[in-house]
Design a protein around this motif. Sequence first.
Motif, short mmCIF file in Angstrom:
data_model
loop_
_atom_site.label_atom_id
_atom_site.label_comp_id
_atom_site.label_asym_id
_atom_site.label_seq_id
_atom_site.Cartn_x
_atom_site.Cartn_y
_atom_site.Cartn_z
N THR A 105 0.83 -1.20 0.00
CA THR A 105 0.00 0.00 0.00
C THR A 105 0.86 1.25 0.00
O THR A 105 0.58 2.22 -0.72
N LEU A 109 0.89 4.10 -2.92
CA LEU A 109 0.56 5.48 -2.59
C LEU A 109 1.69 6.42 -2.99
O LEU A 109 1.45 7.49 -3.57
N ALA A 156 3.66 9.36 2.50
CA ALA A 156 3.90 8.10 1.79
C ALA A 156 5.34 7.65 1.94
O ALA A 156 5.63 6.46 2.10
N ALA A 184 -3.43 6.09 3.87
CA ALA A 184 -3.65 5.92 2.44
C ALA A 184 -5.11 6.20 2.07
O ALA A 184 -5.38 6.83 1.04
N VAL A 227 -5.07 2.06 -4.67
CA VAL A 227 -4.50 2.33 -3.35
C VAL A 227 -5.54 2.03 -2.26
O VAL A 227 -5.23 1.40 -1.24
#
Length: 238
Positions: A105, A109, A156, A184, A227
Amino acid sequence: MVPRTCFAARLSILVAVSTATQCLQQGPVDAYVAGLNRALRGPRRRKADLMAEARDSLEDATEAYEADGLDRDEAERRAVADFGDLGEIVPGYRAELGLAQSRRTAVLLFLVMIAQPIVWQEGAWAWTQQPDAAMPLLDVVQQAVRVVGTLAIAGAFVALLGTGLGLRYPWLRDRAARATALFALVCAVLVGAMATVMGLFSSELGGSDLAGLGVVGGFVLLPLTLVSYSAQRCLRLA
């Protein structure tokens, strides 16, 4: 000629007998690993590694018991008992998969957010031209995009570190998956909403609604949907 219903019934019986035979032929270790595999969902590569590690541990324990004089079946039963009940070990394996999903993830992102300054570079594209007349709302949205985008990229990057090197620290390891997933999801909602507004302004900036919304859909909403999906999977595992 055999009726179709009779043929279907016989076929289902044969399948059931075959399945039952396979289950009977499975040893305790095979049955245990199969049950563990069914109980887990997550990134395939990491899951395959965990399954291989579990089987290797069970096989090593089985061989040790066989060396002590036990037969194969009893050795496997002892190894499975030592390994632990599925209800006890599944949460730990699920947490490992959650960490792997959080890493995925964070990578998604970061890649999506790092591309946004290019997509929304001021004056570079039809949908980012400056309007002839003052548009206070557009100015506010553009400023919000800059602030939120910068924070999202920085967050991120921190998530990448946290789901990588940060896993060495137990206190961070226990929180990394959920924190990454929630961050996210928030970024996906905020950036997606602001990008949609920017796309709607494209007709007033010399472009067209279709072109602006096409850019938003292809370069923002679709990647952010991926995402979000990854983040939701992460939350289910965390």
